[in-house]
Design an enzyme around this catalytic site. Structure first.
Site, short mmCIF file in Angstrom:
data_model
loop_
_atom_site.label_atom_id
_atom_site.label_comp_id
_atom_site.label_asym_id
_atom_site.label_seq_id
_atom_site.Cartn_x
_atom_site.Cartn_y
_atom_site.Cartn_z
N SER A 1 1.08 -1.10 -0.07
CA SER A 1 0.35 -0.10 0.02
C SER A 1 0.82 1.07 -0.25
CB SER A 1 -0.72 -0.62 1.17
OG SER A 1 -0.13 -0.65 2.39
N ASN B 1 -2.55 -0.90 13.56
CA ASN B 1 -4.05 -0.82 13.23
C ASN B 1 -3.83 0.36 14.21
OD1 ASN B 1 -3.88 -3.51 12.68
ND2 ASN B 1 -5.06 -4.38 14.23
N THR C 1 -38.12 25.55 -13.95
CA THR C 1 -38.30 23.73 -14.01
C THR C 1 -38.62 22.71 -15.37
OG1 THR C 1 -41.00 23.96 -13.64
CG2 THR C 1 -39.79 24.71 -11.98
N HIS C 2 -38.83 21.26 -14.54
CA HIS C 2 -38.17 20.67 -16.18
C HIS C 2 -37.98 21.51 -17.11
CE1 HIS C 2 -42.20 19.02 -13.76
NE2 HIS C 2 -42.35 20.01 -13.24
N SER D 1 -12.02 20.61 -31.71
CA SER D 1 -12.46 19.36 -32.15
C SER D 1 -11.19 18.89 -32.95
CB SER D 1 -13.68 18.94 -32.37
OG SER D 1 -13.61 18.36 -33.56
N LYS E 1 -15.83 24.13 -33.41
CA LYS E 1 -15.97 23.70 -31.91
C LYS E 1 -15.49 24.56 -30.90
CE LYS E 1 -18.74 20.81 -30.83
NZ LYS E 1 -19.01 20.10 -30.74
N ASN F 1 -16.08 23.62 -27.38
CA ASN F 1 -16.58 22.18 -26.50
C ASN F 1 -16.63 22.85 -24.92
OD1 ASN F 1 -17.44 21.61 -28.68
ND2 ASN F 1 -16.07 20.31 -28.25
N GLU G 1 -18.36 19.15 -19.03
CA GLU G 1 -18.66 18.16 -18.65
C GLU G 1 -17.87 16.43 -18.01
OE1 GLU G 1 -19.56 17.65 -23.71
OE2 GLU G 1 -17.94 18.48 -23.61
N TYR H 1 -10.33 -5.59 13.02
CA TYR H 1 -9.29 -5.33 12.08
C TYR H 1 -9.78 -6.23 10.61
CZ TYR H 1 -5.91 -3.15 8.66
OH TYR H 1 -5.23 -3.56 7.40
N GLN I 1 -7.43 -1.91 4.16
CA GLN I 1 -6.49 -1.19 3.70
C GLN I 1 -7.31 -0.31 2.26
OE1 GLN I 1 -2.92 -3.72 2.87
NE2 GLN I 1 -3.22 -3.12 1.00
N LYS J 1 -8.85 3.50 1.29
CA LYS J 1 -7.87 4.55 1.17
C LYS J 1 -7.29 5.47 -0.13
CE LYS J 1 -4.50 2.52 3.76
NZ LYS J 1 -5.22 2.73 4.45
#
Lengths: 457, 457, 457, 457
Positions: free
Chosen positions: B24, B111, B156-157, B285, B291, B293, B298, B325, B330, B333
């Protein structure tokens, strides 16, 4: 098709399949009580704003109170023909007061009602679950109190690690549930009850009128909760964060339950055999006559899928939704209700279950004969009393255990001569003193072992 | 293969593939700073408990402080041959002080270290992210301040709903981020820093010694955080709830960012064309030369998958784990670090992005000509000023709009004669007053429009 | 900042933080090989379409082949300054051939490249993982072959259920992995390799030219995979379904591994003690000298979080994305690579792990003395040989067991007189025959026990 | 409390709350039909094995067939007092034939029944959903057929990209649904129907007898599905992979629906205004009289949470479950039924919805005036006809567009003199030819534009 709260601009009738598909009354009826609250506060506000005469307001409130009584008595049956609970209640009022009902929804939007209703539901359920978690915690603590000086085995990696007291084991759970209570409490305190957001921008009624009506309602209903100011209507209408927060807390509680279930399942296997489970929470097999299965625990463990799934559902639904209200948000209710109801059931039964567990002391006693359980205490003794460097002590004990395993000879049967080959300070007399459960537990000085502060409410 | 902190009882060498698989250090090196904290407090406790002489303790602390300085200067490079950061630091100390290092790990377990390290990491990151969210909130508020009386359209919507002020729109975001700050703050305050849990049951060192050493360290490091009492070591070792809590909060923040991204993407389409996005956060692009973008937005929206996935990962990993434990833990993380780092990056850039947005006022002005945006105001007017029952007012306006659509005739061009056919009280003069953005906004009396209380820290 | 494949219309330079944030080369370099494939096929198509002269094409292909060789030799180092792997390769080509490189990207979009690259990666990895799953399945089968007539205990509800043969237990796993192979195989066969979708609508080059170039490449590279027709470019560019499919299969495999891990962890506890785990895949404790922990198994179980989280990530990212390409889709790669690499590692080590497990036959033998394990066989005997109705037989045996438990008397020690009190047909002689492991297994006639058809590829 | 299929060994009665908690009949009644299938095959096998006389078997089958008829006629009402559907049916049989019913469950386990029932349910539903997806695909194709040569705009990054034909857009969806059908078909074909696994190890009845009885049943019921051999009972009982597979496919279908919904929501905003949505699938607002909201689409998009959540639920529940059956697995049914029923409803309504959409050709026509939509075609023209290197062509067009934007001058209004300043070969005459929708579409040669092969079943 039942009456709708909208429709003037529509030429075509709603498609039957879509109407069924889009209905929410079959689940949002659970919010009926809170929707009445909204209506009562709203009517008071309308009256204070002269949109309703005092007589009209009184008439409406009287009818609404009647429905509320019905709900609280558990006699309310929702009308499955309605679109949602708001329409259902509107229709009921109309049946009683006719034309006047057409004024009830004045300057009000279901967008405002639904977030109001859901917050209040969360508040009530948050308090309720807090009580049930507390009850489970207390059941655990009481069990610990009765267990006196019983020993138990602490595990890491599902491998025997060190000797502990059974009450320490149970107190660990009590600490977990205590924290869960705190989480629920913080959640409830953080909920901000507001009214008057309209569809998304607020309404023509004054904030002071709403505030006064709301406070009056809280007083009348003896609810100890302060009313919040509506700062920004767009935020209020867009907000479902409190549901995500609630479902996150319930996921944590569920995770704890799944871990408890796993522990108890292990301890009740024929192989561990530490727990005798309460038979009234187990079931048998339709084919194998001898089985006594820990079904309750397995169901609790398995329900983790449902509770996590519900959290994932609301998070996914809310992903990337533009402000403010979108119909997608209707779908917040099913996961909310599902998690609330499921976790409550689990917690309630778990409290009874915990009470019914019997510790098989004879088997624990047998397991405590395993000398490896004292390895850490021997190493700690070498370090604290004999000034051996820790890494050396750790190695010495590791080798002692390997020797004991290989030769199938118990450490307690080794004399000083043999022990000396591992380290000059190792003495049989010392080991005899160290290798007892009482020593193992008493030698731990770093923990306070305070009674977890769970209080019945 | 690097030195291990264990191994006396083992006969076979670790499998090479498994060794790599189980390492780790490649990610937990991020905890190096906190692991040093643990060591310093631990050494002081050992000295107070006479396991180390003052000289030994001083020597160890001096070496540890040296490594700490290196870490804080960003010069620390972890040793990829090590199992984890604990072993890495142990080895470094050994290289400097030789044999004495063998006493560093006395009566201590990884631990205990790991949960200590992770909590402190969460504390620091929680505070840090709180600052960055605040900065984003302030950027939004400052934008609002500059926008003056600019109008905007509330949806709304994803359908045009009502006219709002641009600052109201921005304040909605500020409210959201303000709440996120509160969540982070509560989280940090709830974190209980403890030490001395050992492998699972505590150690032979006294709790008072730990407490004193810890408080001394906090003072020396000028950290304003109170130290907590270790009530139950089993609980402490088993606990990863704080990580779930943190990742839940980050998921909420991420959800907010995804919604903001979605709004901004919409507003920057050629079709809406309300926002001119800052070019330095867009890309082009490789095939289509025209383009521009909204890539940043996004990516922010898309990252929701990662952040939700990380929450699901830790929840799944913790499901059904027996106390205390287990090595599974582990794996807490990677999702923790991933979410923390990702959300921080997003927030930082979003603050710059928000500053760079330009409102295309001409286009908003054009859009405001849409008469349907005033439908609610007309209905509200009929109710509040003309005492029309709300449902009737709603129907009247619905029909008026349908008529306007069908006949392709603007409402403002209809005279009283035409209007009367919808309702006797409808007058062209009134409509003229009502159908302005200013009226729409000013007529909303239920909201306080208070400045969101975001303060730079 | 490195050269970009776009930018003519931009006035401002890209923001540095955003540039870092949006980069993908640090992970999409893993697609380098497939990106070269795309370029080679594309260059051939351009040549056939007279956009490139044969000389130009030859020059480009020669340079591309050089880079490919480098990649395959593991010598390729991506340039961290680049935006993505496509730009990286473009730049490399430019360094070698100068101006000519500007023609490489003619009529081509990264949108087309990336979906091409990812599909091919999935194809290769799908085949590869198929081989590794097969190897694990074969390891299991070989273990079964060596286990001969060893008995084992079958569990339901983690409670002892019935006696089984150890090979039956292992064959269950082989069946599971066999199915996983089938899933992977179907997945690979379903992948449709296409080229020429452009940014979203196709290109000016003829489909026949692409097809011919692709088939020629497949032949040259000796790849047995048929080329697919590009029906609809919008679909191709929008599609990430194959990644969801792959991650779903990997989630299933991971779930299987987690269940295997759980079984093995249980069997290696001191309490079950059926398995001696291969020491080279276990680790010890830094505090407790006696520990031998099943770390590999725990990590495998814990990694389920990561693999499920990755699936959830891609699903969440793709939710509600409008057609066709959105930058969100860049984020498909990290979860894909993470799951592929993680599952491969687990599978490989698990095959070695399985080989290293030792069955502790003495302990199994001891466990087989548990008479309850024969309960089902006794009931079945009563039904099949003595014509007792099943529900009656089930009850009789249930009571017999309860009696045996309460009186602490073994069934094999009960004589006909005692047995008769449960049912007249119960005879000690019959029970003696029935209550043997061999009988238990041989009496099962409904299963074919065929050797799972796993074949090394 | 209703009769149980177990209990001989139990002394205590089941706890009432737990009994309610653990019941499944309220949802698994949906498997009633398949549970009858199991019983009929089982009875035939028992008869062939002489456990039942022909008369007994006939009597049982006659009663079972009666219940089956009831189920198929939609008249079956489950008994809420029962534990599960297996017990419910057992009780019904007992009511009709008394004592004889006690033989029905001979040598059979609910573990075997439930996996049998669920597989068959998946088979039927898989076929059914396949038909409904096909119907949606056909609706899309028919819409395309009617759209003739209508133009449309293709988007990437929600930004206008290139001109496409409306049928190409619709065919993209058809391709997506075609693939979904293939997935469902493969899934159904891969389902292996087996019987006789007992509780976990098989039964005393011969596999040939089961096989014969099953095939006879399939013939009688005219089901075209081959029966599979039971290789390993442990595997069969442990297996819920098919549910994960099914829910993965349904998640993919749901994701497609969410993307379609998003597209349609966009296209029906006032700002895009490309689609006129069928009014009968929209709803209004209770406050804002003018609203016509795309509720169906929003609900579809939002339901993604539910469907993903269900997948996550089953995956989480199965994580780390030891072989073979665990009660956790009971919880596979709610997510399964929920996803099946929800996705079916969505698909059915979506097919009607698609038919009702009207393309607003005038608005498309207006949008097509946007000259940037031709940028790619101009660049492609320069490359293919004028031999300009692609990167150069890309730059030229990028600059041309920037100039056009800055000067607010249309490209079609620029003469050769102006154009020359960008590139010598740029001619107004050429641009005039290129800059038409028809040219844009016809110039794409790399796609086959084949009719998606969806066939009504």
């Amino acid at each position: 098709m039942s009456k709708k709260l909208w429709g003037g601009r529509f030429k075509k009738k709603i498609d039957k399949d879509f109407e069924e598909f889009s209905k929410s009354v079959q689940y949002d009826y659970k919010l009926a009580e809170y929707d009445i609250y909204h209506s009562i506060i709203h009517v008071s506000t309308l009256a204070a704003s002269k949109i309703l005469t005092p007589q009209e307001a009184q008439k409406l409130i009287s009818v609404l109170s009647g429905i509320l009584k019905e709900i609280r008595a558990g006699k309310f049956k929702y009308d499955p023909a309605c679109e949602d609970i708001h329409s259902d209640i509107q229709n009921r009022v109309e049946k009683k007061v006719g034309e006047l009902a057409l004024k009830l929804h004045s300057l009000r939007s279901r967008n405002d009602q639904i977030v109001f209703d859901e917050k209040w539901y969360c508040l009530d359920q948050g308090i309720d679950i807090g009580k049930i978690v507390t009850a489970l915690g207390i059941a655990v603590v009481e069990k610990a109190a009765k267990s006196g000086k019983d020993f138990f085995i602490g595990y890491t990696h599902t491998q025997r690690a060190q000797i502990i007291s059974f009450s320490d084991y149970l107190y660990a759970w009590a600490e977990i549930f205590l924290k869960d209570c705190k989480r629920l409490n913080d959640f409830c305190e953080g909920l901000e009850l507001v009214i008057g957001a309209g569809a998304l921008t607020g309404t023509a009624l004054k904030k002071e009128a709403y505030q006064k009506a709301a406070e009056q309602f809280l007083r009348a209903d003896k609810i100890k909760k302060s009313w919040s100011v509506l700062n920004n209507a767009l935020f209020t209408i867009s907000d479902r964060d409190f549901i995500v927060e609630f479902l996150s807390i319930l996921s944590l509680i569920q995770m704890h339950l799944s871990r408890m279930a796993e522990d108890f399942i292990l301890y009740s296997t024929k192989e561990f055999d530490f727990f005798d489970l309460p038979e009234e929470f187990c079931t048998g097999s339709s084919l194998m006559p001898h089985k006594k299965n820990p079904d309750f625990l397995e169901l609790v463990r398995g329900l983790t899928g449902k509770i996590y799934g519900n959290l994932m559902a609301i998070l996914t639904t809310m992903k990337g939704l533009p402000l403010t209200y979108n119909r997608d948000m209707q779908l917040d209710k099913e996961p909310l209700f599902s998690s609330v109801e499921t976790v409550k059931e689990e917690l309630k039964i778990m409290a009874k279950f915990v009470k019914g567990i019997k510790l098989k002391k004879e088997n624990i006693k047998e397991a405590l004969k395993d000398e490896q359980l004292y390895a850490t205490e021997i190493a700690e003794f070498l370090v604290t009393k004999k000034k051996v460097a820790f890494k050396e002590a750790h190695d010495v004990v590791g080798k002692l255990i390997r020797y004991s395993e290989d030769k199938k000879k118990k450490i307690e049967d080794m004399d000083d001569l043999v022990l000396k080959t591992f380290h000059p300070v190792l003495k049989a007399g010392d080991l005899k003193k160290i290798m007892t459960p009482k020593y193992a537990i008493d030698s731990k000085k770093s923990v306070s072992r305070a009674l977890p502060k769970l209080k019945k409410k």
